[in-house]
Design a protein around this motif. Structure first.
Motif, PDB file in Angstrom:
ATOM      1  N   ILE A  24     -22.383  32.054  -3.962  1.00 27.24           N
ATOM      2  CA  ILE A  24     -23.430  33.017  -4.349  1.00 27.24           C
ATOM      3  C   ILE A  24     -23.084  33.622  -5.704  1.00 27.24           C
ATOM      4  O   ILE A  24     -23.910  33.665  -6.630  1.00 27.24           O
ATOM      5  N   ARG A  25     -21.837  34.046  -5.842  1.00 32.48           N
ATOM      6  CA  ARG A  25     -21.451  34.703  -7.100  1.00 32.48           C
ATOM      7  C   ARG A  25     -21.304  33.689  -8.242  1.00 32.48           C
ATOM      8  O   ARG A  25     -21.592  33.993  -9.396  1.00 32.48           O
ATOM      9  N   ALA A  40     -30.559  34.114  -6.869  1.00 26.58           N
ATOM     10  CA  ALA A  40     -29.419  33.658  -6.055  1.00 26.58           C
ATOM     11  C   ALA A  40     -28.762  34.870  -5.387  1.00 26.58           C
ATOM     12  O   ALA A  40     -29.029  35.156  -4.217  1.00 26.58           O
ATOM     13  N   GLN A  41     -27.937  35.581  -6.141  1.00 26.52           N
ATOM     14  CA  GLN A  41     -27.220  36.711  -5.530  1.00 26.52           C
ATOM     15  C   GLN A  41     -28.179  37.856  -5.220  1.00 26.52           C
ATOM     16  O   GLN A  41     -29.038  38.190  -6.043  1.00 26.52           O
ATOM     17  N   GLY A  42     -28.006  38.444  -4.049  1.00 28.01           N
ATOM     18  CA  GLY A  42     -28.946  39.468  -3.607  1.00 28.01           C
ATOM     19  C   GLY A  42     -28.677  40.839  -4.185  1.00 28.01           C
ATOM     20  O   GLY A  42     -28.089  41.688  -3.521  1.00 28.01           O
ATOM     21  N   THR A 105     -18.398  44.962   2.192  1.00 30.16           N
ATOM     22  CA  THR A 105     -17.492  43.806   2.086  1.00 30.16           C
ATOM     23  C   THR A 105     -16.073  44.205   2.468  1.00 30.16           C
ATOM     24  O   THR A 105     -15.414  43.534   3.262  1.00 30.16           O
ATOM     25  N   TYR A 129     -23.641  34.603   6.388  1.00 28.57           N
ATOM     26  CA  TYR A 129     -23.310  35.142   5.061  1.00 28.57           C
ATOM     27  C   TYR A 129     -21.894  34.679   4.747  1.00 28.57           C
ATOM     28  O   TYR A 129     -20.978  34.841   5.545  1.00 28.57           O
ATOM     29  N   ASN A 183     -28.836  37.864   6.991  1.00 26.43           N
ATOM     30  CA  ASN A 183     -28.708  37.108   5.751  1.00 26.43           C
ATOM     31  C   ASN A 183     -28.037  35.796   6.134  1.00 26.43           C
ATOM     32  O   ASN A 183     -26.972  35.846   6.731  1.00 26.43           O
ATOM     33  N   TYR A 214     -28.907  45.616   5.984  1.00 25.86           N
ATOM     34  CA  TYR A 214     -30.350  45.504   5.685  1.00 25.86           C
ATOM     35  C   TYR A 214     -31.204  46.288   6.683  1.00 25.86           C
ATOM     36  O   TYR A 214     -32.378  45.977   6.864  1.00 25.86           O
ATOM     37  N   LYS A 245     -27.823  48.090  -0.348  1.00 21.92           N
ATOM     38  CA  LYS A 245     -29.151  47.498  -0.224  1.00 21.92           C
ATOM     39  C   LYS A 245     -30.212  48.573  -0.007  1.00 21.92           C
ATOM     40  O   LYS A 245     -31.311  48.486  -0.546  1.00 21.92           O
ATOM     41  N   TYR A 330     -34.229  37.883   1.724  1.00 20.38           N
ATOM     42  CA  TYR A 330     -34.012  36.487   1.364  1.00 20.38           C
ATOM     43  C   TYR A 330     -35.034  35.623   2.080  1.00 20.38           C
ATOM     44  O   TYR A 330     -35.496  35.983   3.164  1.00 20.38           O
ATOM     45  N   ARG A 376     -31.582  29.058  -0.495  1.00 16.98           N
ATOM     46  CA  ARG A 376     -32.001  30.438  -0.254  1.00 16.98           C
ATOM     47  C   ARG A 376     -32.416  31.096  -1.558  1.00 16.98           C
ATOM     48  O   ARG A 376     -31.743  30.965  -2.576  1.00 16.98           O
TER      49      ARG A 376
HETATM   50  N1  GLN Z   1     -25.171  39.971   0.036  1.00 15.70           N
HETATM   51  C1  GLN Z   1     -25.505  39.426  -1.235  1.00 15.70           C
HETATM   52  C2  GLN Z   1     -26.009  38.000  -1.104  1.00 15.70           C
HETATM   53  O1  GLN Z   1     -25.938  37.418  -0.051  1.00 15.70           O
HETATM   54  C3  GLN Z   1     -24.375  39.393  -2.191  1.00 15.70           C
HETATM   55  C4  GLN Z   1     -23.273  40.260  -1.883  1.00 15.70           C
HETATM   56  C5  GLN Z   1     -22.146  40.037  -2.790  1.00 15.70           C
HETATM   57  O2  GLN Z   1     -22.189  39.138  -3.622  1.00 15.70           O
HETATM   58  N2  GLN Z   1     -21.150  40.823  -2.594  1.00 15.70           N
HETATM   59  O3  GLN Z   1     -26.454  37.460  -2.073  1.00 15.70           O
END
Ligand code: GLN
Length: 400
Positions: A24-25, A40-42, A105, A129, A183, A214, A245, A330, A376
């Motif tokens: 994701i990152r 992409a990243q939420g 996290t 996730y 997620n 969420y 969020k 998402y 996603r």
């Molecule tokens: N929860 C977010 C996602 O799924 C990202 C969270 C994060 O990168 N720390 O995109």
């Protein structure tokens, strides 16, 4: 200057060999590299509420610049306890049952480190996730995955097999990780499903760790239920949440865990040595955020509904099969009609050639092939961003 040589692998922990960096990152970095729209990243691309930004500024101006109490500023813990009572009817002692962490996290990994021993297993619904896999491994536990199966009917629900879940509880199981609203699927677990999970937790003496980040992002009348509010679960649930969020401040890194005092004490110890504490002025602003009136949450959910209903038709028009989310921000999609070999090839094409970043589905599954026809998209974006994404999706359609 001497030349740097790569160190041999034996200098590294075996644990880190068992997971990769967050996809994701990574997709966010690629979005930046290609100037793509980041779905992409939420994280939201719109402003946080003015009141809470002001509260953060005021706290810094008032020199709230030193460590807060390691397990959280009193005002924020009080606000967390108050809101859990208001929203879920759960009584919490803010002095003994709350730990404020650097984001949910940290709350999740601190919890797993606090409860797991080598050889323990943790049940995780899949797709999941992506943090939950590495979190389990770093804490010495082994994740055991239970499938959430995509809906068969056009607007149906993701569901799981009761027997498969029961079987998963029978392997030195320490805990189940729940995430509702979910997620990446957007599933909101129903009371009936949570009662079934509760019954298994009681029968097999298993803890529930529930990530409810969420909780206020719900659609179509869906109701968020904290499993800790069910009979018998108060004393075996760790409820995780945070500011990110609900208040659109993912970079503030303020989250928390609420748990019975014995577990809280263990989490507090881990947290203290991991990070000491979350940012002190932002904890003060967090207390203010949790005091926003009910209308704020209604408006938040309504705006997200509009964003959902903005992006999904654009995706459908471009040929994606979308699984309609009931909560979170998402949308999981099926790309099997689009003619790509797999999700990674597809996501690479989309970010480089079309200018939209999404997350390859395989990063939500243990076995990459299970997610190889899914990607996603996050829709926590301004209408203009979603308009631009819709335009680029048309271009994508034309390329096919
Ligand atoms: N929860 C977010 C996602 O799924 C990202 C969270 C994060 O990168 N720390 O995109």
């Amino acid at each position: 200057m001497t030349q740097a040589f790569p160190l041999p692998k034996q200098h590294l922990s075996d644990k880190v060999e068992h997971f990769t960096e967050s996809v994701i990152r990574e997709m966010t970095r690629r979005a930046m590299q290609y100037g793509a729209i980041n779905l992409a990243q939420g994280f939201p691309d719109f402003a946080a509420p003015a009141e809470i930004k002001k509260a953060a500024q005021d706290a810094i101006a008032a020199d709230v610049n030193q460590y807060a109490i390691t397990w959280g500023a009193k005002d924020l813990r009080n606000a967390i306890a108050r809101q859990l009572k208001v929203w879920q009817g759960i009584e919490v002692d803010p002095e003994r049952e709350v730990v404020v962490c650097c984001g949910s996290t940290e709350a999740m990994i601190a919890t797993l480190l606090a409860i797991c021993n080598k050889g323990d297993e943790v049940v995780v619904f899949e797709p999941f996730y992506e943090n939950y896999g590495p979190d389990s491994i770093l804490s010495g536990a082994k994740p055991r995955f239970v499938s959430l199966r995509p809906p068969q009917a056009p607007r149906g629900e993701w569901n799981f097999d009761e027997q498969e879940l029961r079987e998963a509880f029978q392997h030195h199981t320490k805990a189940i990780i729940l995430n509702t609203p979910n997620n990446p699927t957007g599933k909101v677990f129903s009371r009936k499903e949570l009662e079934l999970i509760r019954d298994l937790c009681l029968e097999y003496n298993v803890l529930a760790i529930t990530d409810e980040i969420y909780e206020h992002i719900l659609y179509d009348g869906a109701e968020h239920i904290s499993i800790a509010s069910l009979d018998g679960m108060r004393d075996r649930t760790i409820t995780i949440n945070g500011l990110s969020k609900t208040y659109s401040v993912t970079g503030w890194r303020v989250g928390w865990a609420v748990a019975p005092s014995t577990v809280t004490n263990a989490i507090r110890k881990v947290h203290d040595f991991l990070t000491v504490g979350a940012p002190a002025p932002l904890q003060e602003a967090g207390a203010a955020a949790l005091g926003l009136p009910p209308a704020y949450y209604k408006d938040l959910a309504e705006k997200y509904r509009a964003r959902r209903d903005h992006l999904i038709p654009a995706l459908e028009k471009a040929g994606f099969h979308c699984y309609l989310p009931r909560g979170a921000y998402y949308v999981m999609t099926d790309i099997s009609g689009l003619g790509f070999n797999n999700d990674v090839e597809f996501a690479t094409y989309l970010v480089q050639d079309i200018g939209i970043a999404c997350v390859p589905g395989s990063s939500f599954y243990k076995h990459p092939k299970d997610g190889s026809q899914q990607v996603r998209f996050a829709f926590c974006k301004k209408p203009e961003t979603l308009d631009e994404a819709a335009e680029r999706l048309q271009k994508f359609r034309a390329h096919l």
